[in-house]
Design a protein around this motif. Sequence first.
Motif, mmCIF file in Angstrom:
data_model
loop_
_atom_site.group_PDB
_atom_site.id
_atom_site.type_symbol
_atom_site.label_atom_id
_atom_site.label_comp_id
_atom_site.label_asym_id
_atom_site.label_seq_id
_atom_site.Cartn_x
_atom_site.Cartn_y
_atom_site.Cartn_z
ATOM 1 N N THR A 1 35.103 22.600 63.881
ATOM 2 C CA THR A 1 34.202 23.071 64.937
ATOM 3 C C THR A 1 34.948 23.260 66.243
ATOM 4 O O THR A 1 34.757 24.266 66.942
ATOM 5 N N VAL A 2 35.809 22.312 66.589
ATOM 6 C CA VAL A 2 36.560 22.420 67.843
ATOM 7 C C VAL A 2 37.432 23.671 67.833
ATOM 8 O O VAL A 2 37.500 24.409 68.829
ATOM 9 N N LYS B 1 48.126 14.697 69.119
ATOM 10 C CA LYS B 1 47.586 15.810 68.320
ATOM 11 C C LYS B 1 46.159 16.140 68.746
ATOM 12 O O LYS B 1 45.789 17.310 68.852
ATOM 13 N N ASP B 2 45.345 15.127 68.945
ATOM 14 C CA ASP B 2 43.964 15.363 69.369
ATOM 15 C C ASP B 2 43.914 16.055 70.725
ATOM 16 O O ASP B 2 43.012 16.858 71.001
ATOM 17 N N VAL C 1 40.125 16.354 72.567
ATOM 18 C CA VAL C 1 39.843 15.482 73.704
ATOM 19 C C VAL C 1 39.184 16.271 74.838
ATOM 20 O O VAL C 1 38.171 15.830 75.403
ATOM 21 N N SER C 2 39.724 17.419 75.179
ATOM 22 C CA SER C 2 39.144 18.205 76.277
ATOM 23 C C SER C 2 37.739 18.691 75.934
ATOM 24 O O SER C 2 36.866 18.771 76.813
ATOM 25 N N THR C 3 37.497 18.993 74.658
ATOM 26 C CA THR C 3 36.150 19.415 74.246
ATOM 27 C C THR C 3 35.157 18.277 74.418
ATOM 28 O O THR C 3 34.055 18.476 74.958
ATOM 29 N N LEU C 4 35.519 17.086 73.987
ATOM 30 C CA LEU C 4 34.623 15.942 74.128
ATOM 31 C C LEU C 4 34.387 15.606 75.597
ATOM 32 O O LEU C 4 33.266 15.258 75.996
ATOM 33 N N ARG C 5 35.431 15.720 76.387
ATOM 34 C CA ARG C 5 35.288 15.434 77.810
ATOM 35 C C ARG C 5 34.317 16.422 78.462
ATOM 36 O O ARG C 5 33.461 16.035 79.268
ATOM 37 N N ALA D 1 43.077 4.495 73.808
ATOM 38 C CA ALA D 1 43.666 5.792 74.141
ATOM 39 C C ALA D 1 42.586 6.794 74.515
ATOM 40 O O ALA D 1 42.744 7.594 75.451
ATOM 41 N N TYR D 2 41.472 6.762 73.790
ATOM 42 C CA TYR D 2 40.363 7.648 74.142
ATOM 43 C C TYR D 2 39.751 7.252 75.479
ATOM 44 O O TYR D 2 39.383 8.116 76.289
ATOM 45 N N ALA D 3 39.631 5.964 75.728
ATOM 46 C CA ALA D 3 39.091 5.507 77.006
ATOM 47 C C ALA D 3 39.971 5.971 78.165
ATOM 48 O O ALA D 3 39.471 6.344 79.237
#
Length: 469
Positions: A70-71, A137-138, A144-148, A201-203
């Motif tokens: 999807t991303v 990689k994410d 990461v930018s999509t989720l943000r 790392a996500y935080a």
Amino acid sequence: MAEVWWSSEQNPGSRQWFSRPEEIRYALSRMPDIPFSAPSASACGTTIPIDPGIQRQEMLGIGISMEESTVFNLRRMSERAREDVMALLLDPERGAGFSLVRVTLGTSDFTGQPFYTYDDIEEGGSDFELEHFSIRKDIELGIVSTLRRMKEISPELKFFASSWSPPAWMKTSGDLKRGMLKEGRQYTDTLAKYFRMAIEAYAAEGITLHAITLQNEPLLEIDYPSCRMTPERQRELALALRKELDARGLDTAIWIFDHNFSDAWEYAAPILNDSSAYRAVDGIALHDYEGEPSVMRELGSAYPRHSIHLTERSLWGTKGADRLIRYFREGASSYNAWVTMLDSKFGRHQWVGTPDPTLLVQDASNPDRIWATPELYLTAQFARFVRPGARLLGTPYGSEDTVTNAAFRNPDGSTAIVVVNRTAREQTVRILTEGRQLETAVPSKTTATYVWKGASQEDAVPDNRIIRK
């Protein structure tokens, strides 16, 4: 007055939706408001009494997945078109209002990329200190930018994460496909540390992971990222991860299992019957590919401290909407559809079968052209109006021969009831609630949502707009 919204099914589950859009009879369509009246005898076919004194599980959210497939398709779009899609999915006033997103730790089968984790090293090596750990990689793939950006659009949005496979060097197969976690406490503790580092790392990128499932479908070994994991090993892993999280002051919830109804008892009991693991674990994650939803009610009764979550299943038509009603009536605090948008050539994925229609389809030759399947709107009949923090109210389920339903009280005091008509004819309905009644009719093969405000909200002005795709 009660607001009325309708969505209807059309060719449910047909792969024709990958080839072209079609006109949908009702697509989260706002219908005329219905006034309340004093209760009286009625000729309506089905009466639904709502008991607000019965308030069951609290809803965490209803949502989608953001796997790399999807991303990737979102990133092919122009910024303006991508923003329109994001609003369609997330906006609680003019879109579907999805409030919970499942993400993958490393790769799943729904990706066009070479499979990867966050600690991939040369074959034959090991990295117990996780010196090579990175979510680079994410970041590079735009996950990461999509989720943000999703969080910016919908600040109340929550994310939870699932792992498809530990790094290959931790596994008996030496590969992300198939295999098991190697024996030994060192591997268990290192995998727990790996998960904790992923959460941190996500935080650091501004994305809080509300929960983590320890292994997607732990009873499956297959030719995409997978890892067979016994309940005894997952119990050890849950304890090790809880120790890691507590040491760092992290409150990410731990959800066990993440597989089918049919095997839920055999898997969950050996974990939760252990007093230490019972305290370490926060919830039970389930998939609906085998078995019946009634097991959720059983598990909820046996382990009342632990929330129940339907983390993976896509549904089609009013039969699917009724299945979603059953999830909630059996105790699920959340629901997530799996795979949000593929393109018209079924791209991109490495699953072993041919996918069924996704909520959105992208024109493979024109990335900015997307269309919604009826399932987007049918799912939005729940997601837009049943908000995080809502509680399930007491109502009789009804009948597949007439209508079925689930009613909720939202944190703002409003009430929403979703009524599903799977039959081939219109069904008349009377809703009784707190000294008032609504009389209405639900068209054939249609899901209807009725929403009304608390007494202090009667003067609020509704927003009648909706984003269309």
